[in-house]
Write a protein that holds these residues in place. Sequence first.
Motif, PDB file in Angstrom:
ATOM      1  N   UNK A  58       0.303  -0.949  -0.371  1.00 42.20           N
ATOM      2  CA  UNK A  58      -0.235  -0.173   0.147  1.00 42.20           C
ATOM      3  C   UNK A  58       0.691   1.383  -0.037  1.00 42.20           C
ATOM      4  N   UNK A  59       0.571   2.021  -0.966  1.00 38.61           N
ATOM      5  CA  UNK A  59       1.185   3.194  -0.799  1.00 38.61           C
ATOM      6  C   UNK A  59       0.867   4.561  -0.669  1.00 38.61           C
ATOM      7  N   UNK A  60       1.497   5.866  -0.683  1.00 36.74           N
ATOM      8  CA  UNK A  60       1.156   6.932  -1.038  1.00 36.74           C
ATOM      9  C   UNK A  60       2.027   7.748  -1.397  1.00 36.74           C
ATOM     10  N   UNK A  61       1.548   8.603  -2.417  1.00 34.49           N
ATOM     11  CA  UNK A  61       2.584   9.837  -2.958  1.00 34.49           C
ATOM     12  C   UNK A  61       2.606  11.567  -2.480  1.00 34.49           C
ATOM     13  N   UNK A  62       2.994  12.215  -2.986  1.00 30.26           N
ATOM     14  CA  UNK A  62       3.211  13.621  -1.809  1.00 30.26           C
ATOM     15  C   UNK A  62       4.406  14.250  -2.473  1.00 30.26           C
ATOM     16  N   UNK A  63       4.524  15.085  -2.553  1.00 31.34           N
ATOM     17  CA  UNK A  63       5.522  16.251  -3.385  1.00 31.34           C
ATOM     18  C   UNK A  63       6.270  16.946  -2.005  1.00 31.34           C
ATOM     19  N   UNK A 117       6.119  23.981 -11.014  1.00 33.71           N
ATOM     20  CA  UNK A 117       7.329  24.658  -9.446  1.00 33.71           C
ATOM     21  C   UNK A 117       7.692  23.888  -9.773  1.00 33.71           C
ATOM     22  N   UNK A 118       9.361  23.732 -10.203  1.00 38.46           N
ATOM     23  CA  UNK A 118      10.069  22.627  -9.514  1.00 38.46           C
ATOM     24  C   UNK A 118       9.608  22.432  -8.356  1.00 38.46           C
ATOM     25  N   UNK A 119       9.539  20.340  -8.074  1.00 41.83           N
ATOM     26  CA  UNK A 119       9.119  19.829  -6.982  1.00 41.83           C
ATOM     27  C   UNK A 119       9.665  17.996  -6.753  1.00 41.83           C
ATOM     28  N   UNK A 120       9.833  17.607  -6.003  1.00 44.13           N
ATOM     29  CA  UNK A 120      10.268  16.544  -5.733  1.00 44.13           C
ATOM     30  C   UNK A 120       9.541  15.544  -5.056  1.00 44.13           C
ATOM     31  N   UNK A 121       8.910  14.524  -6.035  1.00 39.22           N
ATOM     32  CA  UNK A 121       7.864  13.690  -5.772  1.00 39.22           C
ATOM     33  C   UNK A 121       8.394  12.477  -5.097  1.00 39.22           C
ATOM     34  N   UNK A 139      16.287  14.592  -7.898  1.00 39.26           N
ATOM     35  CA  UNK A 139      16.247  16.259  -9.087  1.00 39.26           C
ATOM     36  C   UNK A 139      14.610  16.159  -8.571  1.00 39.26           C
ATOM     37  N   UNK A 140      14.027  18.001  -9.253  1.00 42.43           N
ATOM     38  CA  UNK A 140      12.912  18.430  -8.957  1.00 42.43           C
ATOM     39  C   UNK A 140      12.439  18.149 -10.126  1.00 42.43           C
ATOM     40  N   UNK A 141      10.989  17.623 -11.072  1.00 45.33           N
ATOM     41  CA  UNK A 141      10.478  17.685 -11.903  1.00 45.33           C
ATOM     42  C   UNK A 141       9.718  19.539 -11.997  1.00 45.33           C
ATOM     43  N   UNK A 142       9.470  19.278 -13.782  1.00 42.45           N
ATOM     44  CA  UNK A 142       8.288  20.788 -13.991  1.00 42.45           C
ATOM     45  C   UNK A 142       6.922  20.248 -14.090  1.00 42.45           C
TER      46      UNK A 142
END
Length: 297
Positions: A58-63, A117-121, A139-142
Amino acid sequence: MSDDQYSLKVYISDESLTALKEYGYRLCIAKEVNGKYNVVFQGVSKLLFQNTFQFEDYYRVFGTNKFADGALIDASTKKYPIMGGQKITLSSAGVFSPTSGSVNPEAGFTVHNQYIEPIHFGVDAFVGNEYSSIYVAEKPVLSGDVFLTPKKKFLVWFEQDLETDMMISRAITNSIRLDFTNASDITINYTAPKDAPAKGVWSYGPLVVLGQTYHPETNTFSLTPAILPTAELVQLTKLLQLEPPSQRGGHLAITNGGCSGQELNRWFRARLRAYRILYGIGQLVQVTSRFDRSLDK
């Protein structure tokens, strides 16, 4: 246990356990995501002889706004539940929408990133009765699609100054890699010299608890670990490569590591004979004699 659950047992020898705690080491576990192990999934200091970890897919995703080696993860968005095969969207305002798509536990999941804006997931996974982080993109992504693929693969090691949810960006030494792709339970053990607790040996299976009793009915002795030559065993383990137990027989497969077959044969036979001279009693004689015969085959 459901199909989504799998269990790890870690045994630690008494001498190693005492030294590891004295020097402030934690048992560290990392889980692979996108081919990387870059977050301490579990950093455990409250260790005992037997330590059990229960995992579920079971997973969760965030920034988050940053990736920093040695720093604890600080999520910048809400954490949203997601399963393998599903998709989720992060809006231009930085808000996650509900997930969509059918669940496929063997697949990764996709983030449709509309945030400009740049963000790391990052990703959390379930262990025991709670979530803990397993990954943050270095590395951050757009804006654009981001694919995140957790695997049932783990890295286990001992280290000081690391704790749960801490990010790491360097290579890990003296670790053991575990693959639960085709297994629901794996058992490993760890033994180290008392003066070098982080330089021990990882092996598959539980630790053998030996007594020190003579058995007249079989003319055998049970030996304590203290009388066995630790340095020799460490050297032997480095020469041998132990493969995980097979699904069929459950036995360890032993192959010669960095040495030729003849070199391993001579090295092993010499030590077996030395052990018989030192401890020339009952069961050890029988075991080493059988190994001698196997080396001749």
